[in-house]
Enzyme design. Structure first.
Site, PDB file in Angstrom:
ATOM      1  N   ASP A  38     -23.248 -50.624 -27.006  1.00 14.03           N
ATOM      2  CA  ASP A  38     -23.746 -49.256 -27.079  1.00 14.03           C
ATOM      3  C   ASP A  38     -24.067 -48.946 -28.540  1.00 14.03           C
ATOM      4  O   ASP A  38     -23.375 -49.421 -29.464  1.00 14.03           O
ATOM      5  CB  ASP A  38     -22.717 -48.256 -26.552  1.00 14.03           C
ATOM      6  CG  ASP A  38     -23.276 -46.838 -26.500  1.00 14.03           C
ATOM      7  OD1 ASP A  38     -23.965 -46.518 -25.516  1.00 14.03           O
ATOM      8  OD2 ASP A  38     -23.049 -46.070 -27.461  1.00 14.03           O
ATOM      9  N   GLU A  40     -25.336 -45.819 -31.454  1.00 13.54           N
ATOM     10  CA  GLU A  40     -25.647 -44.441 -31.829  1.00 13.54           C
ATOM     11  C   GLU A  40     -26.759 -44.516 -32.866  1.00 13.54           C
ATOM     12  O   GLU A  40     -26.764 -45.416 -33.715  1.00 13.54           O
ATOM     13  CB  GLU A  40     -24.421 -43.717 -32.393  1.00 13.54           C
ATOM     14  CG  GLU A  40     -23.243 -43.638 -31.432  1.00 13.54           C
ATOM     15  CD  GLU A  40     -23.578 -42.955 -30.123  1.00 13.54           C
ATOM     16  OE1 GLU A  40     -24.446 -42.053 -30.120  1.00 13.54           O
ATOM     17  OE2 GLU A  40     -22.983 -43.317 -29.085  1.00 13.54           O
ATOM     18  N   HIS A 180     -20.130 -40.135 -26.929  1.00 13.20           N
ATOM     19  CA  HIS A 180     -21.235 -40.387 -27.851  1.00 13.20           C
ATOM     20  C   HIS A 180     -20.779 -41.107 -29.115  1.00 13.20           C
ATOM     21  O   HIS A 180     -21.405 -40.956 -30.170  1.00 13.20           O
ATOM     22  CB  HIS A 180     -21.982 -39.092 -28.197  1.00 13.20           C
ATOM     23  CG  HIS A 180     -22.659 -38.458 -27.019  1.00 13.20           C
ATOM     24  ND1 HIS A 180     -23.752 -39.018 -26.412  1.00 13.20           N
ATOM     25  CD2 HIS A 180     -22.355 -37.331 -26.327  1.00 13.20           C
ATOM     26  CE1 HIS A 180     -24.117 -38.251 -25.389  1.00 13.20           C
ATOM     27  NE2 HIS A 180     -23.280 -37.222 -25.315  1.00 13.20           N
ATOM     28  N   ASP A 185     -18.156 -45.393 -25.718  1.00 13.29           N
ATOM     29  CA  ASP A 185     -19.158 -45.478 -24.661  1.00 13.29           C
ATOM     30  C   ASP A 185     -19.261 -46.893 -24.098  1.00 13.29           C
ATOM     31  O   ASP A 185     -19.482 -47.088 -22.896  1.00 13.29           O
ATOM     32  CB  ASP A 185     -20.518 -45.010 -25.186  1.00 13.29           C
ATOM     33  CG  ASP A 185     -20.567 -43.497 -25.368  1.00 13.29           C
ATOM     34  OD1 ASP A 185     -19.523 -42.852 -25.198  1.00 13.29           O
ATOM     35  OD2 ASP A 185     -21.645 -42.977 -25.691  1.00 13.29           O
TER      36      ASP A 185
END
Length: 583
Positions: A38, A40, A180, A185
């Site tokens: 994952d 960001e 987030h 995540d």
């Protein structure tokens, strides 16, 4: 940056690579190492300038966590305020973090040998691939599983209101709540992945291949029939789905029959008619073939013989049309459905009568031969037709042209059909240019379509004739599996196929194969596909013969095409799909 590199690394066991082709189940999910990742970022598009701010990943196999990877990333740009609020990642937090140039190589090392998993994978994998390309770093050939796509195929509104990660994590009672942040995540996505795998496992999905191609449109009833593939060979061949009355429902071909047949029950077979066919099927039989080409040819012959209701293509190879130039005192062009032993010249075959009619119109626009039906006496005494009055027919019926002049036009027409198509190409091109200059574009388009039909038919006839005139062609080529495939072709028909055994004398093997090959009598008719084989079969054989790496062993006859033939015009004038390539 905190990184844990577990052992074993999750790289594929080389013994597995050697054995996997013999395992009908594919790669078991229990033995696959997944890297759930994952990211960001500062925005939604790497191409638009967005940057990565955090990478989190979890490596798992068989339900066990093998290691985790987590690091912030310095984006070297300001993090938008709304992103900082959403993720909790501020500019000060990433100021001392490593750049993506350092993080990406470390992540790729961590993920090496794994199957990548992400929720909305195109986003995360797209960012990683973008920065790999920016750094000039080759992207590994990762296989990818997208939990968002998989969830949309199995999750109903009763399970979760939508397929967002937060909703799925709640539905599957994840021990981690998505927030987030990349690692959190990724951990939640691991729980979602395991929940989805449990859900589809109950539907018979047991391998990575089945998971990647899973579709909810493949019903439980279909999946329960996968035992029909048991005992089928892992080799090239033809497979036949049959019902309780032993009627053939469908005929197909594959380089690996068992794997292909299993895909009808467990993979992404979403065609509704195939689902219906599988529901009716009670057993599957296979015909093992020496080579993929033999399998393709056998498939064509079986479809033509049995006309299975669920095969859409090649069921009626006899339903083709030819343009025929007759042999009589005053020859003419006509549309026929068979090639006869009448010394006439034939152009085709055409997959539809409409294409044949367009080709015929192009020929009539160029050569003013008679268009009336029936035979004319050598000394005809009829009245002229409307076409004669329009100057579009030489009008032999009322004596307007002598035999020698008419024969000269027919000779040029015959040469156009069989060797040099330039007269038609030049005449139709001139007509199109004149119509375009007058802005009569629709009419010009009609002539363009006529020319395309003619050029394609002329090229096909010349290619097929070059092979169907040869009593025998023997050729060999090293196939993808490294073995030497040998094919014996007689009058355009595949008469024998084989693979030279390792350590065998190649010359002796080829001689033996030829001796046992099917006897094919010289076909009637002159050009084009003849009764020795259908046009579709001869074209399949030609594609193999024309492929790179071919070695000719023996040619009885002349396998040639005219240098000035129609093939050189194909790229410029052909604008419609080949009739034998249509679905």
């Amino acid at each position: 940056m905190s990184t844990t590199m577990p052992t074993p690394t999750g790289r594929a066991d080389p013994r597995w690579e050697a054995q996997r082709s013999f395992d009908e189940l594919g790669r078991s999910l229990a033995g696959i190492t997944f890297c759930v990742v994952d990211l960001e970022t500062t925005g939604g598009s790497a191409q638009a300038g967005s940057r990565i701010t955090e990478v989190g990943a979890v490596k798992v196999r068989g339900g066990e966590v093998l290691g985790e990877f987590q690091t912030l990333v310095n984006p070297h740009t300001e993090i938008p305020a709304f992103i900082a609020v959403l993720t909790g990642i501020s500019n000060s937090m990433v100021s001392d973090a490593p750049p993506i140039e350092s993080v990406l190589p470390a992540f790729l090392e961590f993920a090496a040998g794994c199957v990548l998993v992400a929720h909305n994978a195109p986003f995360d994998v797209g960012f990683l691939k973008h920065f790999a390309a920016e750094q000039g770093r080759p992207w590994p050939a990762f296989e990818v599983v997208d939990t968002a796509v998989l969830a949309r195929r199995v999750i109903t509104r009763e399970d979760a209101p939508n397929c967002k990660l937060s909703s799925l994590a709640k539905a599957f009672r994840s021990t981690t709540t998505p927030n987030h942040r990349a690692l959190s995540d990724a951990r939640a996505t691991v729980d979602v992945l395991h929940g989805l795998m449990e859900r589809v496992g109950a539907l018979g999905v047991q391998t990575l291949e089945e998971l990647q191609t899973f579709s909810s449109r493949v019903t439980s009833a279909q999946r329960r029939k996968r035992h029909l593939a048991d005992g089928l060979p892992h080799s090239p061949g033809v497979y036949l789905f049959k019902d309780d009355a032993d009627r053939i429902l469908y005929v197909g071909t594959s380089r690996d029959v068992r794997t292909r047949v299993r895909s009808y029950f467990t993979a992404s077979e979403t065609r509704s008619r195939m689902g219906e066919m599988v529901r009716l099927a009670s057993h599957v039989t296979a015909i093992e073939c020496a080579t993929p080409l033999e399998a393709e040819v056998r498939e064509l012959r079986l479809i033509a013989q049995h006309k299975p209701s669920y095969n859409r293509r090649s069921r009626h190879p006899e339903k083709v049309t030819f343009v025929k130039l007759t042999r009589e005192p005053w020859p003419r062009l006509s549309l026929v459905t068979k090639v006869l032993d009448d010394e006439a010249d034939y152009l085709g075959p055409f997959g539809s009568r409409g294409a044949a009619e367009r080709c015929l119109a192009a020929l009539h626009d160029t050569f003013p031969v008679r268009q009336c039906s029936g035979r004319l006496a050598r000394r005809p005494s009829r009245t002229a037709c409307v076409l004669a009055e329009m100057g579009r027919c030489l009008s032999p019926c009322d004596g307007s042209v002598d035999e020698h002049t008419y024969a000269a036009v027919v000779r040029r027409l015959r040469e156009t059909l069989l060797q040099r198509p330039d007269d038609v190409v030049e005449a139709v091109n001139a007509k199109m240019a004149a119509l375009a200059a007058e802005e009569r574009f629709e009419e010009a388009g009609v002539h363009r379509d006529r020319l395309a039909a003619f050029v394609r038919a002329a090229a096909r006839t010349q290619r097929l004739t070059s092979l169907t005139h040869c009593p025998q062609v023997v050729a060999t080529r090293r196939e993808d599996d490294g073995r030497w495939a040998v094919h014996v072709v007689r009058y355009g028909r595949l008469a024998a196929a084989g693979v030279i055994p390792a350590g065998a004398d190649a010359h002796s093997y080829v001689a033996q194969l030829c001796a046992g090959a099917e006897t094919v009598l010289a076909p009637s008719g002159t050009p084009g596909p003849t009764p020795a084989a259908t046009a579709a079969e001869t074209e399949r054989v030609l594609r193999w013969l024309e492929a790179p790496g071919l070695r000719l062993v023996d040619v009885d006859g002349e396998w040639t095409c005219p240098v000035s033939g129609a093939t050189r015009h194909l790229a410029r004038h052909v604008v419609e799909p080949a009739p034998f390539e249509r679905g």
